[in-house]
Design an enzyme around this catalytic site. Structure first.
Site, PDB file in Angstrom:
ATOM      1  N   LYS A  37       0.843  -1.131   0.032  1.00  0.00           N
ATOM      2  CA  LYS A  37       0.063  -0.069   0.070  1.00  0.00           C
ATOM      3  C   LYS A  37       0.757   1.218  -0.008  1.00  0.00           C
ATOM      4  CE  LYS A  37      -3.443  -0.415  -0.641  1.00  0.00           C
ATOM      5  NZ  LYS A  37      -3.975  -0.559  -2.029  1.00  0.00           N
ATOM      6  N   HIS A  96       6.801  -7.378  -2.604  1.00  0.00           N
ATOM      7  CA  HIS A  96       6.825  -6.693  -1.173  1.00  0.00           C
ATOM      8  C   HIS A  96       7.749  -7.303  -0.441  1.00  0.00           C
ATOM      9  CE1 HIS A  96       3.398  -4.169  -2.565  1.00  0.00           C
ATOM     10  NE2 HIS A  96       2.240  -5.089  -2.304  1.00  0.00           N
ATOM     11  N   SER A 126      -4.117   2.565   4.891  1.00  0.00           N
ATOM     12  CA  SER A 126      -4.368   2.000   3.668  1.00  0.00           C
ATOM     13  C   SER A 126      -4.362   0.561   3.781  1.00  0.00           C
ATOM     14  CB  SER A 126      -3.393   2.595   2.407  1.00  0.00           C
ATOM     15  OG  SER A 126      -3.871   2.020   1.171  1.00  0.00           O
ATOM     16  N   PHE A 217      -4.964   9.942 -10.445  1.00  0.00           N
ATOM     17  CA  PHE A 217      -5.976   9.192  -9.662  1.00  0.00           C
ATOM     18  C   PHE A 217      -7.407   8.828 -10.251  1.00  0.00           C
ATOM     19  CE2 PHE A 217      -9.223   9.014  -6.333  1.00  0.00           C
ATOM     20  CZ  PHE A 217      -8.879   7.996  -5.313  1.00  0.00           C
TER      21      PHE A 217
END
Length: 283
Positions: A37, A96, A126, A217
């Site tokens: 995130k 990640h 988030s 966005f």
């Protein structure tokens, strides 16, 4: 959940750990790494468009999770190691994983890495919402419960602190570009240019403008190739929370209690002292 070298990981990831560690990188691979995130999906869309010289039509060829295999995830229908092995070069690959768990071949091949970093407070908020709607991840519990888990590093992929510090300290030993989420929000075109130059691509102002617009966005939120809407609700339940949720800096202020903020700041000062890594919690 499972554990590898004291890092909490999904059990499905642990099940294929040998495959992940033996993954064979190529010299022209590009690795995008981040704590969950932090904005890695945003940056991978930018990277894809940079390699395509801003060709929007080609970028819409497939959902983001098919274009960029996530090598430390092992959950259908999301592609992992096998999908990456079958891809043509140059590949963008996502992870990640903290630095110490990265497959050795990435360092042997001196692969370029873009590390996306986001301030810890917004990352926590988030990730909390993401764990609520992502059925592959453990239920986060209440916000108060999650606050304690996150601070202790008891979330998938471990401690935010250890993650960012590990990658930061390696940035001068390898080809690693640090990109900050807050900088991306503040001046996306500047950061897109920085990424393109790191990838060895000199793009015109017109192409940079096209990439900035297509990865804004509002556009990404409505783009089915980027917003995960092509995934079934038993994998990602966006009725709970949208995948592309707010895209703001400072949303943590709507969630942190005064006492939580004080606790967090105390832990932050302890963990980040002397690291030389500075984040902005608001713009």
């Amino acid at each position: 959940m499972g554990v590898v070298q004291d890092i909490p990981l999904l059990q499905t990831t642990c099940d294929i750990w040998d495959k992940i560690q033996n993954f064979q990188a190529r010299e022209d691979d590009i690795l995008i790494a981040s704590f969950p995130k932090a904005g890695s999906m945003w940056v991978q869309e930018i990277m894809d468009l940079i390699l395509l010289n801003g060709d929007i039509k080609k970028s819409m060829r497939a959902p983001c999770f098919l274009k960029v295999p996530f090598i430390d995830l092992n959950a259908a229908p999301l592609p992992s190691v096998e999908a990456a092995n079958g891809m043509e070069s140059p590949r963008i690959i996502k992870t990640h994983l903290p630095l110490q768990l990265i497959p050795p071949s990435f360092w042997e091949k001196n692969v370029k890495v873009i590390y996306v970093a986001r301030n810890a407070k917004d990352s926590m908020v988030s990730y909390f919402y993401f764990q609520k709607m992502n059925k592959m991840l453990p239920d986060p519990g209440t916000w108060n419960e999650y606050f304690s888990k996150f601070l202790a590093g008891n979330v998938p992929w471990g401690s935010w602190f250890d993650h960012v510090i590990g990658w930061w300290r390696a940035k001068d030993k390898h080809q690693i570009l640090f990109v900050f989420y807050e900088d991306m929000i503040e001046d996306p075109k500047r950061e897109i240019r920085k990424i393109s130059q790191f990838l060895g691509k000199e793009l015109t102002e017109e192409v940079l403008d096209i990439i900035q617009h297509h990865t804004s966005f509002d556009i990404m939120k409505e783009n089915p190739m980027a917003n995960l809407s092509t995934l079934p609700s038993f994998v990602i339940d966006q009725s709970i929370s949208p995948f592309i949720r707010k895209g703001k800096v400072g949303d943590w202020r709507n969630h942190f209690l005064v006492v939580q903020n004080a606790l967090f700041d105390e832990e932050y000062m302890k963990k980040m002292k002397g690291v030389g890594l500075n984040f902005r919690n608001e713009l």
